[in-house]
Design an enzyme around this catalytic site. Sequence first.
Site, PDB file in Angstrom:
ATOM      1  N   LYS A  84      27.641  57.734   3.621  1.00 15.05           N
ATOM      2  CA  LYS A  84      28.735  56.887   4.078  1.00 15.05           C
ATOM      3  C   LYS A  84      28.532  56.591   5.545  1.00 15.05           C
ATOM      4  O   LYS A  84      28.087  57.441   6.297  1.00 15.05           O
ATOM      5  CB  LYS A  84      30.096  57.569   3.860  1.00 15.05           C
ATOM      6  N   GLY A  85      28.848  55.357   5.933  1.00 14.99           N
ATOM      7  CA  GLY A  85      28.697  54.975   7.324  1.00 14.99           C
ATOM      8  C   GLY A  85      29.730  53.946   7.715  1.00 14.99           C
ATOM      9  O   GLY A  85      30.653  53.632   6.948  1.00 14.99           O
ATOM     10  N   GLY A 121      29.747  50.980   5.225  1.00 18.62           N
ATOM     11  CA  GLY A 121      30.307  51.245   3.908  1.00 18.62           C
ATOM     12  C   GLY A 121      29.562  52.364   3.206  1.00 18.62           C
ATOM     13  O   GLY A 121      28.810  53.120   3.823  1.00 18.62           O
ATOM     14  N   VAL A 179      26.852  54.172   0.602  1.00 18.04           N
ATOM     15  CA  VAL A 179      25.473  53.974   0.158  1.00 18.04           C
ATOM     16  C   VAL A 179      25.320  54.657  -1.197  1.00 18.04           C
ATOM     17  O   VAL A 179      25.646  55.840  -1.346  1.00 18.04           O
ATOM     18  CB  VAL A 179      24.455  54.548   1.165  1.00 18.04           C
ATOM     19  N   LYS A 228      23.546  49.708  -0.079  1.00 17.43           N
ATOM     20  CA  LYS A 228      24.576  49.856   0.954  1.00 17.43           C
ATOM     21  C   LYS A 228      25.580  48.718   0.786  1.00 17.43           C
ATOM     22  O   LYS A 228      25.246  47.547   0.937  1.00 17.43           O
ATOM     23  CB  LYS A 228      23.952  49.834   2.349  1.00 17.43           C
ATOM     24  N   ASP A 275      20.002  51.261  18.134  1.00 16.76           N
ATOM     25  CA  ASP A 275      20.807  52.359  17.578  1.00 16.76           C
ATOM     26  C   ASP A 275      19.889  53.448  17.029  1.00 16.76           C
ATOM     27  O   ASP A 275      20.056  53.907  15.898  1.00 16.76           O
ATOM     28  CB  ASP A 275      21.737  51.832  16.490  1.00 16.76           C
TER      29      ASP A 275
END
Length: 847
Positions: free
Chosen positions: A508-509, A512, A514, A528, A624
């Site tokens: 989860k990120g 949304g 995965v 994802k 990132d």
Amino acid sequence: MEKFHSQRLYIPPFPFLLFLLQFSSLHLFSSAYNPPDKYFINCGSNQGVSTSRRSFVGDKNSGSVSFTKQNSISVENTNQSQNSNNSTLYNTARVFRQQSSYAFDINDVGNSTNYLVRLHFLVFPSTVDLSSAVFDVSASGFLLLHNFTAKNNTNTPLVKEFYLPINANKKFRIYFTPLESSLAFVNAIEFFPAPPVNFSLGEAIKVGQQQGQKTGSSSVFQTVYRINVGGQEIESNDEIIWRNWDTDDKFLISKGNSKESQFYSNPPNYLSEDGEYVAPALVYQTAREMDVNASGGSNITWGFNVNKSAGHLVRFHFCDIISVSLGVIVFNLYINGNFSKAIDPTDNSTLLATPFHYDFSVGSHGSDVMNIGIGLSKKTTENNAFLNGLEILEIKRGLALTPVENEESGNKKTKAPIVIGSAIGGFALLCILVVGFFKLRRRKMKPVENSSWGQVPPYVGGGSSHSRIADPTINGSPLPNLHLGLKIPFAEIQLATKNFNSKLIIGKGGFGNVYKGTLVNGTKVAVKRSAPGSGQGLPEFQTEITILSKIRHRHLVSLIGYCDERSEMILVYEFVEKGTLRDHLYNPGLPRLSWKQRLEICIGAANGLHYLHKGLSGGIIHRDVKSTNILLDKNHVAKVSDFGLSKSGPLDEFETHVSTNVKGTLGYLDPEYFRTQQLTEKSDVYSFGVVLLEVLCARPAIDTLLPREQMNLAEWAMKCKNKGLLEDIIDPSIKGQINPNSLRKFSETAEKCLQDDSGDRPAMSDVIWDLEFALQLQKMPVLRQPHEDSTVNSSSAFLRPNVEYLPSVSTTADNDDDNEYGLSNVCDFSEVSASEVFSLLKTDGAK
């Protein structure tokens, strides 16, 4: 804030002026709003239930309400004698095994564009296990509830309330969609034109980040809290439109600095005849005020748990029932600890005890707690502050798919339109095929650079089956054509993930969930998926497709495809079996990585970043880089992932003049980039330096549980290194494995990456070389003098290996560093790869 004056309105004789008056910026309440008499539905029953001026009609007997009967059953409470709710409204429920809906006729309800919906849920014993229900609820194209379950420890009803924009003269449907092998249910539904409460983001005072926020009448709100501050609980049966107002006691952070005001017996001086619909008199007849003697003037603060990823509309209700005269109290209002507004009752009325309210649009701020406070102002003659009521509404952003409704086959009135529609559709399809044939033929006749690239249709909007990929821009430049060969139908993705089965979630990120999936050709994939139709993350979605569609590298995650149908944003990647590097550093349930494995992983990730910076793609800055964005395959080969924040373009342009909004992750963020907003590839180098320390120490980049000087890993590790204490913070599981010379080179590499001035940081090619060197040093035996005690920990001092020679190819490292290892720069190896250089290394006993 709306102002209303208690004077008789003069009605102009001209209709046009009357129109302007009705729709002026004052937004006067419509005259004499009448409480509705429908729709109130007792679901799963043919019996009516009456309660406090409402008559709930059984859904089996309601002529103006219909539901999909073939997909539903009704159930009854098998233990009604123990129903502690004292209402037969919760003795029945309508249960759905597949997506179903309630349909309401609204063409005769009025022309209100905002409606209020309340959904009632209670888990009770029945022939169906209602506690196992997990489902979505949607209406007006919006996802109202997601993965919802009504089970709770108190065994009390859950009432979910929403304000929705609805067009008149059409059917309104509420959809209930059970999740995988589950069910959906509802006990009762209320649906009626909303009273004149005027919730509008366009008129609210903005607080915090507002990016992507919807405005105006198209917004959907869910009531999260409704508080009668300083007063007693107001139950729905005692309220004019059946709202519940809770007490504020349990939300007070400190009760000692406040007190409840005495009950004000006179009715408040409403400025509108419909004012009571904004809040009832009981809210304005009580308040919480400062107890100045006890508090010493400290603020009154309330804390509320909220959805940290959502925006909220917060309404504050005020009515000055504590002043002896007008104009003596001015105080400050705070949201999340920040000053938001000075409150002066005289700005709204020349009378005491006059209700008024202010609305604030509060952007998501990364915390699941919202703090509300009132405090003293220097602009006052009386040290006091008060609040009467508070409402917090979540701004719903998730769009939902709206199924095509099929009328009953026996309805003869629909047969002709269906036949005509089919004929028209067939003719249109034939025309499309003909036009497509000639376009394809013309394309083949023209020389093109890549015939498989085509323009993606522009994003049309929520609920559309068109592409979400927009034409205008990404990162300030025109969006290049996207590879249509990468598009995967939504139905195929549903099949691959078993309709997004929650058991297949592997991560989860911020974007949304995965899911692990298997395509029809047997390919294992990671899917994802953004929250359906949310609209959040659209630029990142576009960027990731753009970046990954033009790069391929062993150490970069490959994009298999994407889906942008029906308001979905889905990315499909190659499945990387072993998950994130972070998991393997911190998760005690996974085997610990050896030092050699960690070095190889770092070298792989560095190669992936070097390809981004200098490869055929023309220059990409990741922005990132962190341990969660480095994945490991079944052989522990590193693959850099998540390119949603990436910037592409010639790197020399970034280094000279490109400024950009700072994006990244706290703890990994390049301080120079943060200060100057000038983005360069060296920003990735800094972040990678933090990852190197994570690999060495197996602790997060930021750990708020540690003392302040140890919170930031980069700062703390460099302090320890400078004091000769770096070994004290190394991951204990690898301490005995590390060759001290390998450790020294590795730590020096990290230190170079973390230089404050980006000009002092190495390029990724130099980082690769240094890490390859550290790996080769790890493979060397540590030779000791005969007099050394073999029981001494070999990492207690940096020892020199017996090396014949090894040239330095680093363009930034000091040659003296290598000479300390007994190396001499014999010849120029600038054109030789690191692995070829190390193949020339001759060491006694090296493996």
